[in-house]
Design an enzyme around this catalytic site. Sequence first.
Site, PDB file in Angstrom:
ATOM      1  N   GLY A  22       0.756  -1.246   0.000  1.00  0.00           N
ATOM      2  CA  GLY A  22       0.000   0.000   0.000  1.00  0.00           C
ATOM      3  C   GLY A  22       0.781   1.288   0.000  1.00  0.00           C
ATOM      4  CB  CYS A  39     -16.833   3.978 -28.920  1.00  0.00           C
ATOM      5  SG  CYS A  39     -16.140   3.719 -30.542  1.00  0.00           S
ATOM      6  CD  GLU A  40     -17.260   2.939 -22.955  1.00  0.00           C
ATOM      7  OE1 GLU A  40     -17.870   3.711 -22.168  1.00  0.00           O
ATOM      8  OE2 GLU A  40     -17.643   1.798 -23.230  1.00  0.00           O
ATOM      9  CD  GLU A  73       0.432  -9.186   1.548  1.00  0.00           C
ATOM     10  OE1 GLU A  73       0.179 -10.331   1.940  1.00  0.00           O
ATOM     11  OE2 GLU A  73      -0.461  -8.339   1.360  1.00  0.00           O
ATOM     12  N   PRO A  74       4.568  -5.190  -0.857  1.00  0.00           N
ATOM     13  CG  PRO A  74       6.793  -4.518  -1.184  1.00  0.00           C
ATOM     14  CD  PRO A  74       5.944  -5.511  -0.423  1.00  0.00           C
ATOM     15  NE  ARG A 125      -0.494   2.274  -5.987  1.00  0.00           N
ATOM     16  CZ  ARG A 125      -1.579   2.253  -6.768  1.00  0.00           C
ATOM     17  NH1 ARG A 125      -1.534   2.837  -7.947  1.00  0.00           N
ATOM     18  NH2 ARG A 125      -2.687   1.669  -6.361  1.00  0.00           N
TER      19      ARG A 125
END
Length: 425
Positions: free
Chosen positions: A243, A348-349, A277-278, A280
């Site tokens: 996190g 197409c969004e 638990e890294p 990112r």
Amino acid sequence: MSAIGYKSGKLHIENVALEKIAETHGTPVYCYSAEQIADNFRAWQSALRKVMPDDKFTICYACKANSNLAVMKLLGGLGAGADVVSGGEMHRAFRAGIPGGKMVFSGVGKSEAELATAIKNGLMLINVESGSELRLISKIAQRENTRANISFRINPNVDAKTHAKITTGLRENKFGIDLEDAAAFYREAKAMPGILPTGVSIHIGSQLTDLAPFEEAFTHLAGLVAQLRQQGHAIATLDLGGGLGITYKDEVPPDLGQYAALIRDIILPLGVHVVLEPGRSIVGDAGILLTRVLHKKEGHTKKFLIVDAAMNDLMRPALYGAYHPVIPCNAPAAGQAQAVVDVVGPVCETSDTFLTDTALPENITAGDLLAIMVSGAYGAVMASNYNTRPLVPEVLVHDGKFDLVRKIQKIEDILNDDIVPGWLA
Ligand SMILES: *Cc1c(COP(=O)(O)O)cnc(C)c1O
């Protein structure tokens, strides 16, 4: 130092000009720096080594952030274990050579087949999130004539003060079991055949930039461990989750040394093995999504740069409103005039928008290369074939060279997976 920056007017990843990667493999393409990934991992290692010996902790890389086999192999070689959240990720981790003894299995909905694989392979820890899951593990472990090391993922009900969609440690989130129910769960688990309740786990959210929620959660955890030990449970492992935030725009990430000091002060007195638990923070800033401008479009009120990357390649802006800086691969000349533009993809969004009202050099035009920065985490792994767009290839840069680490998917490969029933043929 960042592995991604301008050299002689061209954007480079390590010593490779991004232009060269585009020429070789086309665009869009994910590009990762092996050196940056390794540096990030070593920063974690050295911060933790300052507060405890090597054999007291395991860094289980949360491979959902970027589960490319080359990335996992690189990290495994540096000593990383793995935090996996599915049978698929478990297979990747094994394929990358990470042993079960360094693997943690997390996730709120594990299937019987996934749990059986975990139990047969003797995973270090299974993070249990419900009574139903506990009973299933007991059944499988008895069948396999073994005992599974488990921990309960405790929901400490702390506000991680991060984005609502990546907050996980509040009571209303689906994750974990309530702190006040923990004692009853451990009592039940201890009496159950095939179960060794030796751990306690938390993971309170992602992209945290403030250490205070960690401190609060660790304090709750330490209190719980003392209570559980009094009740006769042999708690040997604490999994503190991942996190830690990174810089996308102007966020100031928490200092790893200060994070390690929190562990030293609150967790180490308990004499446990520590699991981190890294995800990112290991891979996020080591990757970019390289894209080419397809068209420049000037509406009545807006200017658009339409690029060949889209929300199906990098979902975070559409999914979370996440910000990723976009910079040109040709360094802007001093005094270059800027234009205010939206950077959008071809899907197409309306949510297929990378940036709104951003200043970029006015002379950027069709054919120019742009880098969508800080895309190494939760980028390629979330990609889909929406609009029948092939999955983007991935490239790993190392030692002045670059290798394709995920091949280019062909449209034919996508079509071949569809089945037209006989009555329509
Ligand atoms: C997603 C996740 C992580 C990794 O989070 P990052 O913010 O990428 O560090 C760690 N543990 C669990 C259980 C997760 O679900």
